[in-house]
Structure formats: structure tokens, C-alpha cells
Motif scaffolding. Sequence first.
Motif, PDB file in Angstrom:
ATOM      1  N   GLY A  77       0.924  -1.237  -0.006  1.00  0.00           N
ATOM      2  CA  GLY A  77      -0.131  -0.018   0.036  1.00  0.00           C
ATOM      3  C   GLY A  77       0.639   1.188  -0.059  1.00  0.00           C
ATOM      4  N   GLU A  78       1.984   1.308   0.989  1.00  0.00           N
ATOM      5  CA  GLU A  78       2.720   2.510   0.815  1.00  0.00           C
ATOM      6  C   GLU A  78       3.425   2.628  -0.469  1.00  0.00           C
ATOM      7  OE1 GLU A  78       5.379   1.797   4.294  1.00  0.00           O
ATOM      8  OE2 GLU A  78       3.748   2.357   5.699  1.00  0.00           O
ATOM      9  N   ALA A  79       3.741   1.619  -1.012  1.00  0.00           N
ATOM     10  CA  ALA A  79       4.542   1.775  -2.073  1.00  0.00           C
ATOM     11  C   ALA A  79       3.626   2.232  -3.520  1.00  0.00           C
ATOM     12  CB  ALA A  79       5.098   0.234  -2.784  1.00  0.00           C
ATOM     13  N   VAL A  80       2.427   1.758  -3.627  1.00  0.00           N
ATOM     14  CA  VAL A  80       1.641   2.156  -4.435  1.00  0.00           C
ATOM     15  C   VAL A  80       1.154   3.735  -4.185  1.00  0.00           C
ATOM     16  CG1 VAL A  80      -0.699   2.004  -5.452  1.00  0.00           C
ATOM     17  CG2 VAL A  80       0.540  -0.212  -4.867  1.00  0.00           C
ATOM     18  N   GLU A  81       0.956   3.894  -2.925  1.00  0.00           N
ATOM     19  CA  GLU A  81       0.524   5.445  -2.801  1.00  0.00           C
ATOM     20  C   GLU A  81       1.684   6.364  -3.172  1.00  0.00           C
ATOM     21  OE1 GLU A  81      -0.622   5.189   1.279  1.00  0.00           O
ATOM     22  OE2 GLU A  81      -2.725   5.063   0.913  1.00  0.00           O
ATOM     23  N   ALA A  82       3.188   5.828  -3.049  1.00  0.00           N
ATOM     24  CA  ALA A  82       4.275   6.448  -3.420  1.00  0.00           C
ATOM     25  C   ALA A  82       4.439   6.620  -4.956  1.00  0.00           C
ATOM     26  CB  ALA A  82       5.441   5.839  -2.800  1.00  0.00           C
ATOM     27  N   GLY A  83       3.870   6.148  -5.616  1.00  0.00           N
ATOM     28  CA  GLY A  83       3.596   6.059  -7.299  1.00  0.00           C
ATOM     29  C   GLY A  83       4.393   4.810  -7.770  1.00  0.00           C
ATOM     30  N   VAL A  84       4.661   3.948  -7.088  1.00  0.00           N
ATOM     31  CA  VAL A  84       5.312   2.458  -7.704  1.00  0.00           C
ATOM     32  C   VAL A  84       4.296   1.967  -8.322  1.00  0.00           C
ATOM     33  CG1 VAL A  84       6.732   0.279  -6.941  1.00  0.00           C
ATOM     34  CG2 VAL A  84       7.127   2.905  -5.693  1.00  0.00           C
ATOM     35  N   THR A  85       4.557   1.097  -9.339  1.00  0.00           N
ATOM     36  CA  THR A  85       3.671   0.313 -10.287  1.00  0.00           C
ATOM     37  C   THR A  85       3.962  -0.995  -9.705  1.00  0.00           C
ATOM     38  OG1 THR A  85       3.753   1.628 -12.100  1.00  0.00           O
ATOM     39  CG2 THR A  85       2.938  -0.512 -12.251  1.00  0.00           C
ATOM     40  N   LEU A  86       2.903  -1.781  -9.574  1.00  0.00           N
ATOM     41  CA  LEU A  86       2.950  -3.170  -9.055  1.00  0.00           C
ATOM     42  C   LEU A  86       2.751  -4.020 -10.324  1.00  0.00           C
ATOM     43  CD1 LEU A  86       2.756  -5.454  -6.739  1.00  0.00           C
ATOM     44  CD2 LEU A  86       0.284  -5.135  -6.514  1.00  0.00           C
ATOM     45  N   PHE A  87       3.577  -4.728 -10.702  1.00  0.00           N
ATOM     46  CA  PHE A  87       3.735  -5.732 -11.538  1.00  0.00           C
ATOM     47  C   PHE A  87       3.307  -6.966 -11.082  1.00  0.00           C
ATOM     48  CE2 PHE A  87       6.031  -2.318 -13.583  1.00  0.00           C
ATOM     49  CZ  PHE A  87       6.259  -2.510 -14.849  1.00  0.00           C
TER      50      PHE A  87
ATOM     51  N   ARG B  93      -8.656  -4.487   0.291  1.00  0.00           N
ATOM     52  CA  ARG B  93      -7.918  -4.670   1.376  1.00  0.00           C
ATOM     53  C   ARG B  93      -7.163  -3.322   1.979  1.00  0.00           C
ATOM     54  NH1 ARG B  93      -6.095  -9.699   0.011  1.00  0.00           N
ATOM     55  NH2 ARG B  93      -3.885  -9.027   0.272  1.00  0.00           N
ATOM     56  N   LEU B  94      -6.704  -2.843   1.044  1.00  0.00           N
ATOM     57  CA  LEU B  94      -5.604  -1.785   1.239  1.00  0.00           C
ATOM     58  C   LEU B  94      -6.449  -0.470   1.289  1.00  0.00           C
ATOM     59  CD1 LEU B  94      -2.697  -2.358  -1.194  1.00  0.00           C
ATOM     60  CD2 LEU B  94      -2.893  -2.892   1.146  1.00  0.00           C
ATOM     61  N   GLY B  95      -7.768  -0.579   0.943  1.00  0.00           N
ATOM     62  CA  GLY B  95      -8.602   0.821   0.603  1.00  0.00           C
ATOM     63  C   GLY B  95      -8.492   2.017  -0.372  1.00  0.00           C
ATOM     64  N   LEU B  96      -7.612   1.226  -1.210  1.00  0.00           N
ATOM     65  CA  LEU B  96      -7.097   2.102  -2.393  1.00  0.00           C
ATOM     66  C   LEU B  96      -8.405   2.359  -3.279  1.00  0.00           C
ATOM     67  CD1 LEU B  96      -3.768   0.553  -3.118  1.00  0.00           C
ATOM     68  CD2 LEU B  96      -4.032   2.757  -1.881  1.00  0.00           C
ATOM     69  N   SER B  97      -8.169   3.563  -4.307  1.00  0.00           N
ATOM     70  CA  SER B  97      -9.252   3.935  -5.002  1.00  0.00           C
ATOM     71  C   SER B  97      -9.248   2.765  -6.235  1.00  0.00           C
ATOM     72  CB  SER B  97      -9.131   5.087  -5.576  1.00  0.00           C
ATOM     73  OG  SER B  97      -9.751   5.524  -6.759  1.00  0.00           O
ATOM     74  N   PRO B  98     -10.323   2.634  -6.449  1.00  0.00           N
ATOM     75  CA  PRO B  98     -10.380   1.455  -7.612  1.00  0.00           C
ATOM     76  C   PRO B  98     -10.266   2.094  -8.821  1.00  0.00           C
ATOM     77  CG  PRO B  98     -12.362   1.358  -6.230  1.00  0.00           C
ATOM     78  CD  PRO B  98     -11.829   2.550  -5.694  1.00  0.00           C
ATOM     79  N   GLY B  99     -10.268   3.452  -9.029  1.00  0.00           N
ATOM     80  CA  GLY B  99     -10.038   4.109 -10.321  1.00  0.00           C
ATOM     81  C   GLY B  99      -8.502   4.278 -10.483  1.00  0.00           C
TER      82      GLY B  99
END
Length: 348
Positions: A261-271, A301-307
Motif C-alpha cells: 500500500g505504501e509503495a503504490v501510494e508513493a507511485g510505484v507500479t505493481l507488476f 483490503r488496502l482501501g485504495l481507489s478502484p479508479g
Amino acid sequence: MNDTHTAVPWGPAAATGIGSLPGTDAREAARTALGSFEDPEHLPFLPELPARGPGADMLGRTAGMLAELYVQLEPSGWRISDRPGRDTRRARAWLGEDLDALEEFAQELGDGAGPRGLKVSVVGPWTLAAGIERRNGEAMLGDHGAVRDLAASLAEGVSAHLAQVRRRVPGATPVLQLDEPSLTAVLRGSVPTASGYRTHPAVDRAVVETTLRQLADVHDGPVIVHSCAPDVPVALLRRAGADGISLDASLLTEREDEAIGEAVEAGVTLFAGVVPATEGDGPALSDPAGSVGGVRSLWRRLGLSPGLLAESVVVTPTCGLAGASPAYARRVLAHCARAARSLADNPQ
């Protein structure tokens, strides 16, 4: 790797392969690796064909790129040698053949139809240090000075390799993938010594992070770190500035949620490796939306935006496809593209 994440040459709903493909035909492999991802949002890749033998394998291929360091194949594996011998020349010849095929197929696509981005894989410094032996038969990992020399040689070799890729496919932005399947073992101190009775001590995490950053600094484009081993050190790779982290999503547990979650919020792409790399390892390739169901669950689970889902995730196989049949490998890559599209069409 940069503190400010690099603009990426792929779009939303993107897919790519890991690197290896089955068979020994470089032209057919290039056709598969580029042709499966012709749509500009996807990320084609320079394929690896380990079935050709020593020097086309993951370690040997990257060892052939080293600057002023040479290797030879011993019964125990790859070992540093004094001069470039038959094994080094063979590794360089296989890589040259792959680049020739890539250039040829990219030209066949015609002006303006070539790839926007092109992913190039090399073994990262820590997996290389764990897998290549010093002259005494022990892994280079056991000698801090040897690791520094290896990392410097690798950085110079990777820089030259990327320059050659740019010359051969001038319209494509190279994306550097560092393959680090041994990274977790290096951090845990579980890489065995030559005798098998002991293990090499764990390497300090700050040293690991600094070495990765120094290597990736030779590239001014996006850098991805890949491992299909369990317990990928996501937080360390984020701190090191990775633009993307590539992993086998089937191995993720909830204990990794916070770091991801922290990585994605920091702009890291998840492959996200979600499509089985070999037949029989998962459900049939008939339900693209089902293949990315676990990614959607992770997002909830991470509560991230579906968009943000389609923009933050690139769909991949769970690992390389060297062990698959050629027909299954083509089906897997096509399925990855369809599964990625389903993330954009139905992010919930």
C-alpha cells in the motif's frame, strides 16, 4: 531508480511478460514478445531463451555483459575467470542474436508502429553475487570487495547494453528490469556456502539498498525489480527508488499489505504475476477477470481507489515462461493483455 518516479512508457491496463520464453528460435521469440503486446499501452520485452544452453541462461547471459570481468562454466556453476573464453563469447553471441531478432521484428512493424517502451532484463547485483563463484569456488557474495567490483562491472555492462538497445530500436524507451530472485535469501543470510554446511552471513539492508540504487542510476528511464520468490522486500525496494516491483501475486500474504500500500501510494507500479507460467499450475485461461480477482481483493483490503487500479498495476505471468510450451506461452501473454483490460473495464 529515482526519488521522483520516472514517466513510464506504458499506459493504463498494461500487460507484459517476465523475460524468458521457451524454445531456441530468437526470431520467433521476438515475434512473440513484441507481437503479443503491439497495443501501445502494453510493454513488450526483449526475450531470453535459456533452452539454448549455457550462456543463454539467466546468470550466464548477464555475466556475458560484465565489463572487464569474465566467467567460465564449471561443474558447480559459473565462476570468474582470468580472460574471456568460450563461455563468455557464447553468452555474448546469444545476446547479439537476440538483439538482431528484436531489431528485425521492430523494423517489420514499420515506421510509427514500433513499441513505445521495451523491457530489458538483467540479473541484479545480489542474485549475481550469490550465483557466481570466485576462483576458490565460493560465491562472490562472501567477499565484500568482490561484490563491489562485480556491481561496478555490471553497471558498466548494463549501461553499454541499454545504449545498444536504444540504437537498435530507436523509437522505444528502454525499461530496465533487475531480476533478484535471491535477494530475500541474501537479506536473511540463507545463501549456502560451497560446502552446503553453512550459509553466508546476512548482508546489511542499507548496503543492499545502496548497491541497487547505484546500479540503477546508470539508467535514466524506469527501473523495475523482479522476484518470483516469496517475501519480496517491497519496502526496501521502494526506499531504493524502484519505479516498479514485479512479483508472484499468488505468494502474497496479508503481512505484505502495508508495504505494498505504501509503495503504490508513493507511485510505484505493481507488476502483478497472476497468470500461471506453466500448464496445470492454475485454472484454464478462459476467465481474464477471474485472473485478476486477487488483485481486486488486495485493492479493497488496502482501501485504495478502484479508479487507480488499472493505472497502478501491470499484469504479468507468475514467472518466466521457459518451462511452458510455445503454444501455452503465447496464450499466457495474450491472456495477460485481456486480464489487464478487465481491470480497466471493471475495477470493482
